[in-house]
Design a protein around this motif. Structure first.
Motif, PDB file in Angstrom:
ATOM      1  N   ALA A  92      35.079  36.972  32.581  1.00 23.66           N
ATOM      2  CA  ALA A  92      35.620  37.885  33.447  1.00 23.66           C
ATOM      3  C   ALA A  92      36.663  37.341  34.375  1.00 23.66           C
ATOM      4  N   TYR A  93      37.068  36.213  34.316  1.00 21.47           N
ATOM      5  CA  TYR A  93      38.655  35.506  34.341  1.00 21.47           C
ATOM      6  C   TYR A  93      39.521  36.749  33.709  1.00 21.47           C
ATOM      7  N   LEU A  94      39.036  36.638  32.676  1.00 20.71           N
ATOM      8  CA  LEU A  94      40.292  37.186  31.692  1.00 20.71           C
ATOM      9  C   LEU A  94      40.156  38.955  32.211  1.00 20.71           C
ATOM     10  N   VAL A  95      38.933  39.452  32.538  1.00 19.05           N
ATOM     11  CA  VAL A  95      39.260  40.961  32.960  1.00 19.05           C
ATOM     12  C   VAL A  95      39.779  40.432  34.700  1.00 19.05           C
ATOM     13  N   GLY A  96      39.521  39.772  34.865  1.00 17.16           N
ATOM     14  CA  GLY A  96      40.512  39.748  36.273  1.00 17.16           C
ATOM     15  C   GLY A  96      41.748  39.967  36.455  1.00 17.16           C
ATOM     16  N   CYS A 101      47.585  42.809  35.887  1.00 14.88           N
ATOM     17  CA  CYS A 101      48.510  43.502  34.961  1.00 14.88           C
ATOM     18  C   CYS A 101      48.718  45.165  35.434  1.00 14.88           C
ATOM     19  N   VAL A 102      47.114  45.445  35.103  1.00 15.14           N
ATOM     20  CA  VAL A 102      47.451  47.196  35.436  1.00 15.14           C
ATOM     21  C   VAL A 102      47.378  47.548  36.557  1.00 15.14           C
ATOM     22  N   VAL A 103      47.461  46.813  37.789  1.00 14.26           N
ATOM     23  CA  VAL A 103      47.942  47.663  38.959  1.00 14.26           C
ATOM     24  C   VAL A 103      49.393  47.186  38.990  1.00 14.26           C
ATOM     25  N   VAL A 104      49.934  45.918  38.623  1.00 11.40           N
ATOM     26  CA  VAL A 104      51.440  46.216  38.488  1.00 11.40           C
ATOM     27  C   VAL A 104      52.122  47.162  37.947  1.00 11.40           C
ATOM     28  N   ALA A 124      36.694  42.520  39.239  1.00 17.86           N
ATOM     29  CA  ALA A 124      35.988  41.788  38.515  1.00 17.86           C
ATOM     30  C   ALA A 124      36.294  40.567  38.269  1.00 17.86           C
ATOM     31  N   GLY A 125      37.370  40.011  38.630  1.00 18.30           N
ATOM     32  CA  GLY A 125      37.189  38.548  38.461  1.00 18.30           C
ATOM     33  C   GLY A 125      36.786  37.335  38.898  1.00 18.30           C
ATOM     34  N   SER A 126      36.062  38.222  40.096  1.00 15.58           N
ATOM     35  CA  SER A 126      35.513  37.509  41.028  1.00 15.58           C
ATOM     36  C   SER A 126      34.534  37.674  40.756  1.00 15.58           C
ATOM     37  N   SER A 127      33.938  38.301  39.876  1.00 15.33           N
ATOM     38  CA  SER A 127      32.226  37.849  39.391  1.00 15.33           C
ATOM     39  C   SER A 127      32.150  36.656  38.559  1.00 15.33           C
ATOM     40  N   ALA A 128      34.320  35.556  38.252  1.00 18.24           N
ATOM     41  CA  ALA A 128      33.198  34.351  37.892  1.00 18.24           C
ATOM     42  C   ALA A 128      33.157  33.560  38.973  1.00 18.24           C
ATOM     43  N   PHE A 193      44.483  33.245  36.944  1.00 13.52           N
ATOM     44  CA  PHE A 193      43.410  33.564  36.452  1.00 13.52           C
ATOM     45  C   PHE A 193      43.411  33.199  35.403  1.00 13.52           C
ATOM     46  N   LEU A 194      44.027  33.662  34.130  1.00 13.82           N
ATOM     47  CA  LEU A 194      44.274  33.168  33.153  1.00 13.82           C
ATOM     48  C   LEU A 194      44.317  31.726  32.809  1.00 13.82           C
ATOM     49  N   LEU A 195      44.380  30.550  34.200  1.00 14.74           N
ATOM     50  CA  LEU A 195      44.629  29.227  34.066  1.00 14.74           C
ATOM     51  C   LEU A 195      43.321  29.335  34.393  1.00 14.74           C
TER      52      LEU A 195
END
Length: 420
Positions: A92-96, A101-104, A124-128, A193-195
């Motif tokens: 979930a965090y990796l998808v976020g 990155c895609v937003v940027v 989707a990162g908030s799923s975590a 998110f990566l951290l």
């Protein structure tokens, strides 16, 4: 993807220390996850307006971020059912991070469709953060389960409060890199998110869900079919208390999102400036998260049904206050604060009741179904909220929000009667 681990045997004397360590890791990840989401969300609508060139499409930013966790909820549940919480939270965090990155990229090339796609992944990162509350419940004693959930929910407050304040320096940090300042927060969000993903991968050991299964009876450990999504749906159908829990979480979340999303519009129509709107929303967020440990304590001490009843009462009062506030900004602020309290009561008590009501093997699947239902319902509610306000006004939106609570109230009364 991380493989399923076989947890080492855990002796009873070791369990308290293991619970504390797992909770500390989850709390840290909640702070990071809340920070990552809040940094980006603070300027998501503004970025969408800049890229699309029109305010009419800026609201799609919020819809996209809500769609993300709804789309990821069921795949995430299937993954956690087979490989444990750690694999699901890392994914979930990796998808976020990828979404950020895609937003940027969408902002740099000026592509609005690409920007929306990135916001779906970012959301989707908030799923975590949603799944972490159930991870806290995996090893908790039944009589302390709601408090374990509420403590992890509370930790989100820190990141949610810090995030918007970091958005401005995050925007300035990308000056000279060819990245719009409004996209700078998403660069930081990707790093956060990566951290969080690295933290989960390294420190969430042993996996709490797999450890809970190992501590259960041999029959439960061997019931692999009971972990499927179909088995999770069957478990909900067979348990009236699980159905009540599912409705509680979905109705509380939908009522909250629908009313909250249109409150800034209502305030602006009555002359409120950006600063005042920000204060009202900050008070709402404080109501959502800061008092969740109180809701957990009440749920454990008074029972899940009592706090579900409290949630119905608080959300109804909130709709009454906000819906009749008119030009009274103070009344609106109180209504939004109470709305946050009602959401907290519904989420904590509903999540604890859901975990209580289904077999160990089916829990991850049922919990994923709960997150899918609540986010899908809230996404639809958010879309309908704008239409209701445009056609009938903010007051009627609050009436509709209160009506969403009727099934929740009816099931709670029915459950209380059965227990009596």
């Amino acid at each position: 993807m991380l493989s399923a681990e076989i947890p080492p045997p855990v002796a009873a004397p070791e369990l308290p220390a293991l619970r504390r360590r797992i909770q500390a890791v989850l709390i840290t990840s909640q702070i990071l996850g809340g920070l990552g989401i809040a940094i980006g969300v603070a300027l998501a609508a503004v970025l969408a307006k800049d890229v699309s060139g029109t305010e009419a499409l800026s609201g799609l930013a919020s819809t996209a971020t809500v769609a993300g966790p709804a789309l990821l909820a069921m795949p995430l549940a299937a993954l956690m059912s087979t490989r444990g919480r750690r694999a699901g939270l890392v994914l979930a965090y990796l998808v976020g991070a990828l979404g950020a990155c895609v937003v940027v990229l969408g902002a740099v090339v000026g592509s609005f469709p690409l920007l929306l796609l990135g916001l779906v992944g970012f959301g989707a990162g908030s799923s975590a953060n949603l799944a972490a509350r159930f991870a806290a419940a995996d090893l908790a004693e039944p009589e302390r389960r709601a408090r374990a959930i509420s403590t992890v929910v509370w930790a989100t407050t820190i990141g949610a409060v810090l995030g918007p304040n970091i958005a401005a320096p995050a925007g300035r940090s990308v000056a000279g890199l060819g990245i719009p300042a409004t996209a700078g927060p998403f660069v930081w969000a990707a790093g956060v998110f990566l951290l969080a993903a690295a933290l989960m991968a390294v420190l969430l050991r042993p996996d709490p869900l797999l450890t809970a299964r190992a501590l259960a009876g041999p029959a439960d450990r061997e019931e692999a079919d009971g972990r499927s999504l179909r088995a999770g749906m069957r478990a909900v159908r067979e348990s009236s208390r699980a159905r009540l829990a599912l409705v509680t979480v979905a109705a509380s979340h939908t009522a909250m999102v629908s009313i909250m999303s249109m409150t800034p519009v209502a305030l602006s129509h009555h002359g409120a400036g950006i600063e005042l709107i920000g204060l009202v929303i900050s008070g709402h967020i404080a109501g959502m998260y800061a008092f969740s440990p109180v809701m957990g304590w009440l749920s454990d001490r008074l029972g899940r049904l009592s706090v579900i009843g409290l949630a119905v009462g608080l959300l109804s009062v909130a709709a009454l206050l906000a819906g009749t506030a008119g030009p009274s900004h103070g009344r609106t602020a109180v209504g939004l604060f109470v709305l946050g309290l009602g959401w907290s009561a519904g989420l904590v008590s509903g999540s604890a009741l859901l975990t209580d009501s289904v077999p160990q093997a089916a829990r991850a699947a049922v919990q994923g179904l709960s997150d899918f239902t609540m986010n899908t319902a809230a996404g639809i509610g958010g879309l309908m909220a704008g239409l209701i306000v445009a056609e009938a006004g903010y007051g009627w939106l609050n009436v509709v929000g209160a009506c969403l609570l009727l099934p929740m109230a009816a099931l709670a009364v029915r459950g209380a009667v059965r227990r009596a």
